[in-house]
Design an enzyme around this catalytic site. Structure first.
Site, mmCIF file in Angstrom:
data_model
loop_
_atom_site.group_PDB
_atom_site.id
_atom_site.type_symbol
_atom_site.label_atom_id
_atom_site.label_comp_id
_atom_site.label_asym_id
_atom_site.label_seq_id
_atom_site.Cartn_x
_atom_site.Cartn_y
_atom_site.Cartn_z
ATOM 1 C CB SER A 297 -0.892 -0.043 1.210
ATOM 2 O OG SER A 297 -2.071 -0.975 0.920
ATOM 3 C CE LYS B 90 -1.715 3.884 2.614
ATOM 4 N NZ LYS B 90 -1.681 3.140 3.367
ATOM 5 C CB THR B 91 1.230 1.644 6.627
ATOM 6 O OG1 THR B 91 -0.187 1.867 6.487
ATOM 7 C CG2 THR B 91 1.370 2.417 8.096
ATOM 8 N N GLY B 92 2.052 0.071 4.618
ATOM 9 C CA GLY B 92 2.070 -0.763 3.715
ATOM 10 C C GLY B 92 2.310 -2.287 4.081
#
EC number: 3.5.2.6
Length: 319
Positions: free
Chosen positions: A116, A260-262
């Site tokens: 993501s 942003k995480t993923g």
């Protein structure tokens, strides 16, 4: 340009991190190179003397405890020339200090699925190609192609999304639809111009970033963010400003954090990979970072993927 490179390749077993089969142990956990299960990259521009000293102190302390650690703050002229070309510094920054801190250099260079974190690039391309025009624009997806699944979290079942909420809640179906609407030709052209990892979309237009053909390293993540923030990509100011609007995680009197995480399946052993990438603006300059970590479960990833990255930023005096 003054450039300081700090690399931590290995540390003594006394500093080794546990296998993390349980939740994160404490609020001061850091990524250490001894287990090769994580990497943290920090690229700071226009850094202050205090920040330089703090970051250098981290490396010096770590090296002092290592039994077989290779440590250097300088590279030969060919390596520096290559890195200068890769970083593509703008003329306005050629006389500014730049510091690159790398924990676990081998892993920092390893290309992995962005999961993501690709929503950063996906959003920019959608904005620039005018598939999306504002952060508030209502976004939809084909519910027959992407039917609601029982395992979806509640934030993926909201009655309505816009770019801001879809980005915040990492709503996969919205971004799969967005990629389809962008189209193959446009997507490929932008990823190539971004020099985004291997820029490979061959595994499928609506999921190539989900453990598919697209891969990017932590070092490439920070370089991509730097080029975006410095206006070195073929993007309008509107697209960049809108992306940063939805990417803003936290703002205080002393800094603003954009991130942003993923997360997703890491390998055939069914381990999980977690990312946290972004940048911080503070009085000392801009600090681009990328952290990734491998754990045995998503619960373990969730417990550490943001906290460890933030611990490094705190340790460096950035937040």
């Amino acid at each position: 340009m003054k450039k300081i490179i700090v690399t931590m390749i290995a540390m003594s077993s006394a500093l080794a991190v546990s296998s993390f089969t349980q939740q994160a142990r404490a609020s001061n956990d850091l990524c250490l190179a001894s287990t090769n299960d994580c990497t943290f990259v920090l690229l700071s521009t226009k850094v202050s003397k205090q920040t330089s000293e703090l970051v250098s102190e981290i490396a010096i302390e770590a090296v002092a405890t290592a039994s077989n650690t290779n440590y250097s703050t300088q590279k030969n002229s060919n390596e520096i020339a290559i890195e200068n070309a890769q970083l593509r510094q703008s003329a306005s920054l050629t006389e500014k200090s730049e510091m690159l801190l790398v924990v676990n250099e081998a892993r920092a260079k390893q290309r992995l699925s962005p999961f993501s974190t690709f929503k950063i690039a996906n959003s920019l391309i959608a904005l620039e190609s005018q598939q999306v025009t504002t952060a508030e624009q209502v976004l939809t997806f084909d519910k027959e192609k992407y039917p609601v699944q029982g395992w979806w979290p509640s934030v993926w079942k909201l009655p309505e999304y816009n770019l801001a909420s879809a980005f915040k809640f990492s709503m996969v179906a919205i971004f799969r639809q967005m990629a389809s609407d962008i189209g193959q030709e446009t997507m490929d052209a932008y990823l190539t111009s971004f020099d985004y990892g291997n820029s490979d979309t061959s595994s499928g237009l609506d999921d190539f970033w989900l453990n598919g053909s697209l891969q990017i390293s932590a070092l490439e993540q920070v370089r991509f963010l730097q080029k975006m923030h410095q206006g070195q990509l073929p993007l309008s100011k509107h697209s960049i400003d809108t992306l940063e609007e939805v990417m803003l995680v936290e703002t205080t009197d002393s800094y603003s954090l954009y991130a942003k995480t993923g997360a997703g399946k890491a390998n055939s052993q069914d381990q999980k990979l977690g990312w946290y990438v972004g940048f911080v603006e503070n009085i000392d300059g801009i600090h681009y970072f990328a952290f990734n970590v491998t754990r045995d479960s998503y619960a373990q990833i969730k417990a550490v993927q943001v906290e460890i990255a933030r611990n490094h930023l705190k340790k460096a005096g950035i937040i």
